[in-house]
Design an enzyme around this catalytic site. Structure first.
Site, mmCIF file in Angstrom:
data_model
loop_
_atom_site.group_PDB
_atom_site.id
_atom_site.type_symbol
_atom_site.label_atom_id
_atom_site.label_comp_id
_atom_site.label_asym_id
_atom_site.label_seq_id
_atom_site.Cartn_x
_atom_site.Cartn_y
_atom_site.Cartn_z
ATOM 1 N N LYS A 59 40.628 44.011 33.592
ATOM 2 C CA LYS A 59 42.110 44.091 34.003
ATOM 3 C C LYS A 59 42.642 44.607 32.633
ATOM 4 C CE LYS A 59 41.777 40.601 37.612
ATOM 5 N NZ LYS A 59 42.039 39.212 37.979
ATOM 6 N N GLN A 62 44.117 33.826 35.643
ATOM 7 C CA GLN A 62 42.753 33.668 36.414
ATOM 8 C C GLN A 62 42.590 32.432 37.072
ATOM 9 O OE1 GLN A 62 41.688 36.916 36.795
ATOM 10 N NE2 GLN A 62 39.586 36.112 38.015
ATOM 11 N N ASP A 83 50.486 38.109 40.613
ATOM 12 C CA ASP A 83 49.455 37.929 41.720
ATOM 13 C C ASP A 83 50.041 37.524 43.070
ATOM 14 O OD1 ASP A 83 46.894 37.762 41.327
ATOM 15 O OD2 ASP A 83 46.548 36.035 40.035
HETATM 16 N N1 GUN Z 1 40.291 35.116 40.994
HETATM 17 C C1 GUN Z 1 39.449 35.784 41.985
HETATM 18 N N2 GUN Z 1 40.602 36.682 42.537
HETATM 19 C C2 GUN Z 1 41.629 36.481 41.772
HETATM 20 C C3 GUN Z 1 42.732 37.178 41.831
HETATM 21 O O1 GUN Z 1 43.151 37.944 42.929
HETATM 22 N N3 GUN Z 1 43.918 36.541 41.182
HETATM 23 C C4 GUN Z 1 43.553 35.625 39.976
HETATM 24 N N4 GUN Z 1 44.388 35.159 39.418
HETATM 25 N N5 GUN Z 1 42.345 34.999 39.940
HETATM 26 C C5 GUN Z 1 41.296 35.577 40.979
#
Ligand code: GUN
Length: 297
Positions: free
Chosen positions: A52, A96, A119
């Site tokens: 990311k 995350q 998110d």
């Molecule tokens: N862990 C797995 N998928 C995601 C996501 O889309 N966002 C976040 N913050 N953590 C994740």
């Protein structure tokens, strides 16, 4: 044979649009910034956060990585969120998931300023999506929507089935399809007659977390299939392969269009995170979303 939807190319197209828009913001002196918070040492999560951050920088945006030890307390994490909420260089905040067991994820996500919640998991953003007035939408369902719109254009009146009701994918996906004027059914692990429900669907989004759950004989001829599943399967040769929630080799003979695993939905998720960061930065500057952005108008 179905058209195989190329998520890698769609994600690249989206990243190019984002990169151009970010470059255009540099002359008014705006540089969108994304803060990522990782708690603990889970290697898969660390690798996601790294990807990311790299892609954020490749688009010309700023990435701020915060790696905290497993022993971090909820209060320490909340303090960091408050600091990021108040930091003008940070337009998007991503925590995350999953978080360690001693931390209440809902309490943490609820502390993020809703306008920085890239998110789309803050209760204000989930409520707005459910109300049909979306602000920031979770990245994976948004990526699925981009692929569907690329493939089908207007989705009005189509019969859509979403399999899965998770907060990250299934639920927001159903709300998004409803806002696109689909007739939406949400199925889940307790649904009966799943095969029958599938046979009625023009659009099928599968986020069940069960390898090859959906069989070819369940699919309406010509339907569009979006497979969100990523399952590791151990072959007899000792190698592991990634398979989706749809039996691809069967489905590809019946469907009109289908996403492969890997190379379908996966690449769209991070691209949509970058899009959400750009849109959040624009909104915080009082600027409107670009014409090309999904849900922009
Ligand atoms: N862990 C797995 N998928 C995601 C996501 O889309 N966002 C976040 N913050 N953590 C994740």
């Amino acid at each position: 044979m179905a058209h195989i939807i190329d998520g890698k190319t769609a994600a690249q197209t989206l990243r190019t649009q984002i990169t151009q828009q970010v470059a255009a913001l540099h002359s008014p002196g705006i540089s969108p910034g994304l803060a990522m918070v990782l708690v603990g040492e889970d290697p898969a999560s660390a690798s996601y956060v790294h990807s990311k951050a790299r892609q954020t920088e490749e688009c010309g945006m700023q990435a701020f990585e915060h790696k905290l030890p497993q022993s971090t307390t909820q209060q320490q994490l909340l303090r960091l969120i408050e600091q990021l909420n108040g930091d003008a260089r940070v337009h998007g905040i991503l925590v995350q998931l999953p978080l360690p067991d001693h931390i209440d994820a809902v309490a943490v996500l609820s502390r993020i300023a809703p306008d920085k919640d890239v998110d789309g998991l803050h209760p204000v953003n989930t409520a707005r999506l459910a109300d049909g007035n979306p602000n920031i939408v979770p990245c994976t369902p948004l990526g699925c929507l981009v692929l569907l719109r690329n493939e089908l254009g207007d989705l009005s009146g189509k019969q859509a089935l979403v399999i899965g009701r998770s907060h990250l994918v299934g639920r927001p996906m159903s709300h998004l399809l409803l806002s696109q004027h689909c007739t939406v059914t949400t199925a889940h692990s307790r649904s009966q007659n799943l095969a029958e429900l599938c046979r009625q669907a023009d659009i099928l989004v599968v986020a069940a977390g069960q390898p090859e759950l959906v069989r070819g004989s369940w699919i309406k001829p010509g339907a569009t299939l979006i497979d969100v599943g990523i399952n590791r399967q151990h072959g007899e040769d000792g190698k592991t392969a990634l398979v989706g929630d749809v039996a691809f080799r069967e489905a590809v003979e019946v469907a009109g269009a289908i996403t492969p695993v890997p190379g379908g939905v996966g690449p769209m998720t991070i691209a949509c995170l970058l899009l959400n960061t750009l849109l959040a930065a624009l909104r915080q500057q009082g600027m409107s979303a670009p014409e090309w952005a999904v849900l922009a108008h």
